[in-house]
Design a protein around this motif. Structure first.
Motif, mmCIF file in Angstrom:
data_model
loop_
_atom_site.group_PDB
_atom_site.id
_atom_site.type_symbol
_atom_site.label_atom_id
_atom_site.label_comp_id
_atom_site.label_asym_id
_atom_site.label_seq_id
_atom_site.Cartn_x
_atom_site.Cartn_y
_atom_site.Cartn_z
ATOM 1 N N ALA A 36 12.687 -23.659 -0.803
ATOM 2 C CA ALA A 36 12.355 -24.912 -1.489
ATOM 3 C C ALA A 36 13.571 -25.808 -1.595
ATOM 4 C CB ALA A 36 11.807 -24.615 -2.889
ATOM 5 N N TYR A 37 13.304 -27.078 -1.887
ATOM 6 C CA TYR A 37 14.361 -28.012 -2.246
ATOM 7 C C TYR A 37 14.038 -28.593 -3.620
ATOM 8 C CZ TYR A 37 11.065 -31.757 -0.940
ATOM 9 O OH TYR A 37 9.976 -32.584 -0.856
ATOM 10 N N LYS A 38 15.064 -29.035 -4.338
ATOM 11 C CA LYS A 38 14.884 -29.738 -5.602
ATOM 12 C C LYS A 38 15.894 -30.878 -5.652
ATOM 13 C CE LYS A 38 16.043 -27.966 -9.686
ATOM 14 N NZ LYS A 38 15.946 -27.174 -10.952
ATOM 15 N N ALA A 39 15.396 -32.090 -5.860
ATOM 16 C CA ALA A 39 16.259 -33.270 -5.887
ATOM 17 C C ALA A 39 15.951 -34.111 -7.113
ATOM 18 C CB ALA A 39 16.055 -34.101 -4.617
ATOM 19 N N GLN A 40 16.904 -34.957 -7.483
ATOM 20 C CA GLN A 40 16.745 -35.867 -8.614
ATOM 21 C C GLN A 40 16.733 -37.305 -8.102
ATOM 22 O OE1 GLN A 40 16.387 -35.058 -11.866
ATOM 23 N NE2 GLN A 40 16.517 -32.854 -11.484
ATOM 24 N N GLY A 157 18.434 -16.864 -3.680
ATOM 25 C CA GLY A 157 19.611 -17.703 -3.527
ATOM 26 C C GLY A 157 19.368 -19.140 -3.943
ATOM 27 N N VAL A 158 20.410 -19.795 -4.422
ATOM 28 C CA VAL A 158 20.337 -21.215 -4.789
ATOM 29 C C VAL A 158 21.728 -21.812 -4.660
ATOM 30 C CG1 VAL A 158 20.618 -20.607 -7.223
ATOM 31 C CG2 VAL A 158 19.754 -22.862 -6.615
ATOM 32 N N ALA A 159 21.800 -23.054 -4.175
ATOM 33 C CA ALA A 159 23.081 -23.739 -4.021
ATOM 34 C C ALA A 159 22.872 -25.236 -4.178
ATOM 35 C CB ALA A 159 23.693 -23.440 -2.664
ATOM 36 N N THR A 160 23.942 -25.921 -4.500
ATOM 37 C CA THR A 160 23.926 -27.380 -4.566
ATOM 38 C C THR A 160 24.661 -27.919 -3.342
ATOM 39 O OG1 THR A 160 23.914 -27.385 -6.984
ATOM 40 C CG2 THR A 160 24.633 -29.392 -5.888
ATOM 41 N N VAL A 161 24.005 -28.801 -2.590
ATOM 42 C CA VAL A 161 24.593 -29.381 -1.376
ATOM 43 C C VAL A 161 24.484 -30.896 -1.451
ATOM 44 C CG1 VAL A 161 24.112 -27.359 0.044
ATOM 45 C CG2 VAL A 161 22.379 -29.145 -0.171
ATOM 46 N N HIS A 162 25.015 -31.588 -0.456
ATOM 47 C CA HIS A 162 25.019 -33.048 -0.408
ATOM 48 C C HIS A 162 24.354 -33.551 0.871
ATOM 49 C CE1 HIS A 162 28.132 -32.086 -3.350
ATOM 50 N NE2 HIS A 162 28.016 -33.316 -3.810
ATOM 51 N N PHE A 163 23.737 -34.712 0.791
ATOM 52 C CA PHE A 163 23.147 -35.307 1.984
ATOM 53 C C PHE A 163 24.196 -35.485 3.074
ATOM 54 C CE2 PHE A 163 19.998 -36.517 -1.180
ATOM 55 C CZ PHE A 163 18.801 -36.338 -0.489
ATOM 56 N N ALA A 164 25.415 -35.816 2.665
ATOM 57 C CA ALA A 164 26.488 -36.035 3.633
ATOM 58 C C ALA A 164 26.795 -34.779 4.442
ATOM 59 C CB ALA A 164 27.749 -36.511 2.919
ATOM 60 N N ASP A 165 26.509 -33.611 3.882
ATOM 61 C CA ASP A 165 26.741 -32.364 4.606
ATOM 62 C C ASP A 165 25.886 -32.284 5.868
ATOM 63 O OD1 ASP A 165 28.522 -31.479 2.657
ATOM 64 O OD2 ASP A 165 26.928 -30.554 1.482
ATOM 65 N N PHE A 185 21.634 -32.264 -3.971
ATOM 66 C CA PHE A 185 20.345 -31.660 -4.284
ATOM 67 C C PHE A 185 20.466 -30.147 -4.163
ATOM 68 C CE2 PHE A 185 20.531 -32.658 0.166
ATOM 69 C CZ PHE A 185 19.915 -31.612 0.828
ATOM 70 N N GLU A 186 19.454 -29.448 -4.603
ATOM 71 C CA GLU A 186 19.485 -27.983 -4.603
ATOM 72 C C GLU A 186 18.617 -27.406 -3.491
ATOM 73 O OE1 GLU A 186 18.364 -26.439 -8.378
ATOM 74 O OE2 GLU A 186 20.013 -27.409 -9.452
ATOM 75 N N LEU A 187 19.065 -26.278 -2.967
ATOM 76 C CA LEU A 187 18.328 -25.501 -1.970
ATOM 77 C C LEU A 187 18.070 -24.118 -2.556
ATOM 78 C CD1 LEU A 187 20.520 -26.516 1.072
ATOM 79 C CD2 LEU A 187 18.193 -27.293 0.639
ATOM 80 N N HIS A 188 16.861 -23.638 -2.417
ATOM 81 C CA HIS A 188 16.473 -22.351 -2.986
ATOM 82 C C HIS A 188 15.782 -21.472 -1.936
ATOM 83 C CE1 HIS A 188 16.720 -23.554 -7.407
ATOM 84 N NE2 HIS A 188 16.820 -24.713 -6.785
ATOM 85 N N PHE A 189 15.924 -20.156 -2.096
ATOM 86 C CA PHE A 189 15.115 -19.233 -1.306
ATOM 87 C C PHE A 189 14.886 -17.953 -2.099
ATOM 88 C CE2 PHE A 189 19.238 -17.410 -0.160
ATOM 89 C CZ PHE A 189 18.958 -16.048 -0.066
ATOM 90 N N HIS A 190 13.841 -17.254 -1.764
ATOM 91 C CA HIS A 190 13.532 -15.949 -2.356
ATOM 92 C C HIS A 190 12.763 -15.162 -1.302
ATOM 93 C CE1 HIS A 190 13.029 -13.413 -6.047
ATOM 94 N NE2 HIS A 190 12.160 -12.845 -5.231
ATOM 95 N N PHE A 191 13.374 -14.062 -0.804
ATOM 96 C CA PHE A 191 12.787 -13.291 0.281
ATOM 97 C C PHE A 191 12.521 -11.847 -0.129
ATOM 98 C CE2 PHE A 191 15.125 -16.237 3.394
ATOM 99 C CZ PHE A 191 14.041 -17.100 3.447
#
Length: 213
Positions: A36-40, A157-165, A185-191
């Protein structure tokens, strides 16, 4: 319409080398096998809102390489992201270049089975690899957690990344005066290991699992 203009970049969670681990809790319950993604977003420079897009149609496998190495490969069909708004989901497909490649592909760094065991025994560890969006790959790193349940192994897993990345500009409406998306924004996964083909070749055995308790 704001939602028609809003789009975000997604990944398996799996995550840019310059990313920082998020302190937010996972978006998923135990037993999930999703990303998933989560953005503000901010509207009229005042009010703000949260947008979440989930995708549970992912497939994953552990593949062997020469020299006794193994890597994890995850395929994420872009059209399966659902945020509750069809127009926004369509915009996400364009942002992620679904016309060039219909899925995101994550390929982890290759390690020996012993190296994977050492990593998982830490229970919390960085998972490194590359994510392909369209015809380009981007280095990713996500802070992950390995958890042994009664009859399965779950990795979150979860991390905060940037559009510029990802060489992408944050979406804006009205030049940013009406609405804009925050640059991170945030990136999430659960496997689940039971849904990762070949996972037994790198998962901890019963002896090693005692280290994680």
């Amino acid at each position: 319409m704001l939602l028609n203009k809003f789009s975000v970049v997604v990944c398996l969670g799996f995550f840019i080398n310059t990313s920082q681990a998020s302190t937010e809790q996972s978006l998923f319950e135990e037993g999930s096998h999703c990303v998933a993604y989560k953005a503000q977003r901010t509207m009229f420079l005042l009010s703000s809102g949260e947008v979440v897009g989930k995708n549970c149609d992912v497939s994953a496998q552990v593949l062997p390489e020469l020299g006794g190495l193994y890597h994890i490969e995850v395929n994420i069909p872009i059209r399966s992201f659902q945020s509750g708004d069809a127009s926004r989901d369509e915009s996400v497909m364009k942002t992620l270049k679904a016309d060039v490649r219909p899925e995101l592909v994550f390929r982890s760094k290759a390690l020996t089975s012993d190296q994977w065991h050492e990593l998982f025994a830490m229970t919390q560890f960085p998972l490194e690899g590359d994510l392909m969006i369209g015809d380009k790959s981007y280095p990713l790193k996500v802070q992950s957690t390995y958890k042994q349940t009664t009859d399965n192994v779950e990795v979150d897993g979860v991390a905060t990344v940037h559009f510029a990345d990802f060489a992408i500009e944050p979406p804006r409406v009205g030049g940013g005066l009406v609405a804009k998306t925050k640059p991170q924004f945030e990136l999430h996964f659960h496997f689940l290991s039971s849904r990762i083909l070949g996972a037994d070749s790198i998962r901890l055995n019963s002896k090693d699992q005692s280290v994680t308790k």
